[in-house]
Design a protein around this motif. Structure first.
Motif, PDB file in Angstrom:
ATOM      1  N   ASP A  37       0.819  -1.210   0.000  1.00 48.89           N
ATOM      2  CA  ASP A  37       0.000   0.000   0.000  1.00 48.89           C
ATOM      3  C   ASP A  37       0.854   1.261   0.000  1.00 48.89           C
ATOM      4  O   ASP A  37       1.974   1.285   0.506  1.00 48.89           O
ATOM      5  N   PHE A  38       0.289   2.300  -0.582  1.00 52.07           N
ATOM      6  CA  PHE A  38       0.957   3.598  -0.658  1.00 52.07           C
ATOM      7  C   PHE A  38       0.018   4.665  -0.116  1.00 52.07           C
ATOM      8  O   PHE A  38      -1.201   4.510  -0.153  1.00 52.07           O
ATOM      9  N   THR A  39       0.592   5.748   0.384  1.00 48.90           N
ATOM     10  CA  THR A  39      -0.212   6.869   0.853  1.00 48.90           C
ATOM     11  C   THR A  39       0.317   8.153   0.229  1.00 48.90           C
ATOM     12  O   THR A  39       1.523   8.383   0.206  1.00 48.90           O
ATOM     13  N   ALA A  40      -0.609   8.950  -0.274  1.00 48.74           N
ATOM     14  CA  ALA A  40      -0.262  10.275  -0.779  1.00 48.74           C
ATOM     15  C   ALA A  40      -0.797  11.280   0.228  1.00 48.74           C
ATOM     16  O   ALA A  40      -1.969  11.238   0.598  1.00 48.74           O
ATOM     17  N   THR A  41       0.066  12.157   0.713  1.00 49.02           N
ATOM     18  CA  THR A  41      -0.315  13.134   1.727  1.00 49.02           C
ATOM     19  C   THR A  41       0.026  14.544   1.265  1.00 49.02           C
ATOM     20  O   THR A  41       1.163  14.820   0.884  1.00 49.02           O
ATOM     21  N   CYS A  42      -0.972  15.439   1.318  1.00 44.09           N
ATOM     22  CA  CYS A  42      -0.734  16.834   0.967  1.00 44.09           C
ATOM     23  C   CYS A  42      -0.270  17.578   2.209  1.00 44.09           C
ATOM     24  O   CYS A  42      -0.948  17.574   3.239  1.00 44.09           O
ATOM     25  N   LEU A  43       0.901  18.212   2.120  1.00 48.14           N
ATOM     26  CA  LEU A  43       1.435  18.931   3.271  1.00 48.14           C
ATOM     27  C   LEU A  43       0.884  20.360   3.342  1.00 48.14           C
ATOM     28  O   LEU A  43       1.217  21.115   4.241  1.00 48.14           O
ATOM     29  N   GLY A  44       0.047  20.702   2.367  1.00 50.99           N
ATOM     30  CA  GLY A  44      -0.594  22.012   2.391  1.00 50.99           C
ATOM     31  C   GLY A  44      -1.872  21.972   3.209  1.00 50.99           C
ATOM     32  O   GLY A  44      -2.003  22.624   4.236  1.00 50.99           O
ATOM     33  N   CYS A  45      -2.835  21.166   2.761  1.00 50.99           N
ATOM     34  CA  CYS A  45      -4.138  21.118   3.423  1.00 50.99           C
ATOM     35  C   CYS A  45      -4.278  19.923   4.345  1.00 50.99           C
ATOM     36  O   CYS A  45      -5.232  19.835   5.119  1.00 50.99           O
ATOM     37  N   GLY A  46      -3.362  18.976   4.276  1.00 55.58           N
ATOM     38  CA  GLY A  46      -3.417  17.816   5.151  1.00 55.58           C
ATOM     39  C   GLY A  46      -4.263  16.671   4.623  1.00 55.58           C
ATOM     40  O   GLY A  46      -4.392  15.628   5.261  1.00 55.58           O
ATOM     41  N   ASP A  47      -4.836  16.862   3.440  1.00 49.88           N
ATOM     42  CA  ASP A  47      -5.643  15.809   2.835  1.00 49.88           C
ATOM     43  C   ASP A  47      -4.724  14.628   2.477  1.00 49.88           C
ATOM     44  O   ASP A  47      -3.575  14.828   2.105  1.00 49.88           O
ATOM     45  N   ALA A  48      -5.249  13.430   2.625  1.00 48.15           N
ATOM     46  CA  ALA A  48      -4.438  12.258   2.317  1.00 48.15           C
ATOM     47  C   ALA A  48      -5.281  11.180   1.661  1.00 48.15           C
ATOM     48  O   ALA A  48      -6.492  11.117   1.868  1.00 48.15           O
ATOM     49  N   GLN A  49      -4.624  10.370   0.887  1.00 52.08           N
ATOM     50  CA  GLN A  49      -5.307   9.274   0.207  1.00 52.08           C
ATOM     51  C   GLN A  49      -4.511   7.997   0.393  1.00 52.08           C
ATOM     52  O   GLN A  49      -3.345   7.927   0.032  1.00 52.08           O
ATOM     53  N   GLU A  50      -5.148   6.983   0.975  1.00 54.75           N
ATOM     54  CA  GLU A  50      -4.496   5.691   1.104  1.00 54.75           C
ATOM     55  C   GLU A  50      -4.826   4.857  -0.114  1.00 54.75           C
ATOM     56  O   GLU A  50      -5.990   4.721  -0.472  1.00 54.75           O
ATOM     57  N   CYS A  51      -3.810   4.324  -0.732  1.00 54.71           N
ATOM     58  CA  CYS A  51      -4.024   3.510  -1.926  1.00 54.71           C
ATOM     59  C   CYS A  51      -3.649   2.066  -1.617  1.00 54.71           C
ATOM     60  O   CYS A  51      -2.498   1.665  -1.725  1.00 54.71           O
ATOM     61  N   ASP A  52      -4.665   1.332  -1.190  1.00 51.63           N
ATOM     62  CA  ASP A  52      -4.453  -0.067  -0.821  1.00 51.63           C
ATOM     63  C   ASP A  52      -5.572  -0.933  -1.382  1.00 51.63           C
ATOM     64  O   ASP A  52      -5.933  -1.957  -0.830  1.00 51.63           O
ATOM     65  N   HIS A  53      -6.127  -0.470  -2.511  1.00 43.89           N
ATOM     66  CA  HIS A  53      -7.298  -1.145  -3.092  1.00 43.89           C
ATOM     67  C   HIS A  53      -6.953  -2.512  -3.658  1.00 43.89           C
ATOM     68  O   HIS A  53      -7.764  -3.416  -3.660  1.00 43.89           O
ATOM     69  N   VAL A  54      -5.715  -2.622  -4.180  1.00 41.88           N
ATOM     70  CA  VAL A  54      -5.315  -3.899  -4.755  1.00 41.88           C
ATOM     71  C   VAL A  54      -4.500  -4.670  -3.717  1.00 41.88           C
ATOM     72  O   VAL A  54      -3.488  -4.185  -3.219  1.00 41.88           O
ATOM     73  N   SER A  55      -4.978  -5.868  -3.399  1.00 38.26           N
ATOM     74  CA  SER A  55      -4.329  -6.678  -2.371  1.00 38.26           C
ATOM     75  C   SER A  55      -3.162  -7.463  -2.954  1.00 38.26           C
ATOM     76  O   SER A  55      -3.120  -7.772  -4.151  1.00 38.26           O
ATOM     77  N   ALA A  56      -2.193  -7.793  -2.104  1.00 41.33           N
ATOM     78  CA  ALA A  56      -1.013  -8.555  -2.527  1.00 41.33           C
ATOM     79  C   ALA A  56      -1.383  -9.950  -3.009  1.00 41.33           C
ATOM     80  O   ALA A  56      -0.613 -10.603  -3.710  1.00 41.33           O
ATOM     81  N   THR A  57      -2.593 -10.400  -2.637  1.00 40.24           N
ATOM     82  CA  THR A  57      -3.029 -11.737  -3.046  1.00 40.24           C
ATOM     83  C   THR A  57      -3.862 -11.685  -4.327  1.00 40.24           C
ATOM     84  O   THR A  57      -4.530 -12.651  -4.667  1.00 40.24           O
TER      85      THR A  57
END
Ligand code: ZN
Length: 90
Positions: A37-57
């Motif tokens: 999984d990856f996370t994108a985090t905006c250091l301006g507004c603090g908004d973040a998106q976790e990208c873990d939709h696709v599982s390792a399996t």
């Protein structure tokens, strides 16, 4: 020729794989989680998106999941950076 480290080029924090400059002058940082999984985090507004939709399996295995989640994080970061005008915290 080597590029000297200066105050104008801040060192990236540990674990940051990619960084997108926002319209407001902040950055969106992409970091990797413990698995695929990856996370994108905006250091301006603090908004973040976790990208873990696709599982390792998933059918393509961990490599495919890693690529898909990283791609999703990049897409979110790119799209967010284009429209976010929040200034980074001093
Ligand atoms: Zn933002």
């Amino acid at each position: 020729m080597t590029i000297p480290e200066t105050d104008t080029v801040p060192v990236w924090p540990e674990g940051v794989l990619a960084r997108y400059l926002t319209a407001g002058g902040a950055t969106v940082d992409i970091t990797r989680g413990s698995g695929v999984d990856f996370t994108a985090t905006c250091l301006g507004c603090g908004d973040a998106q976790e990208c873990d939709h696709v599982s390792a399996t998933c059918i393509g295995g961990p490599a495919t999941a890693l690529k898909a989640n990283q791609g999703a994080a990049r897409e979110w970061a790119q799209a967010h950076a284009e429209r976010c005008r929040a200034l980074p915290r001093p």
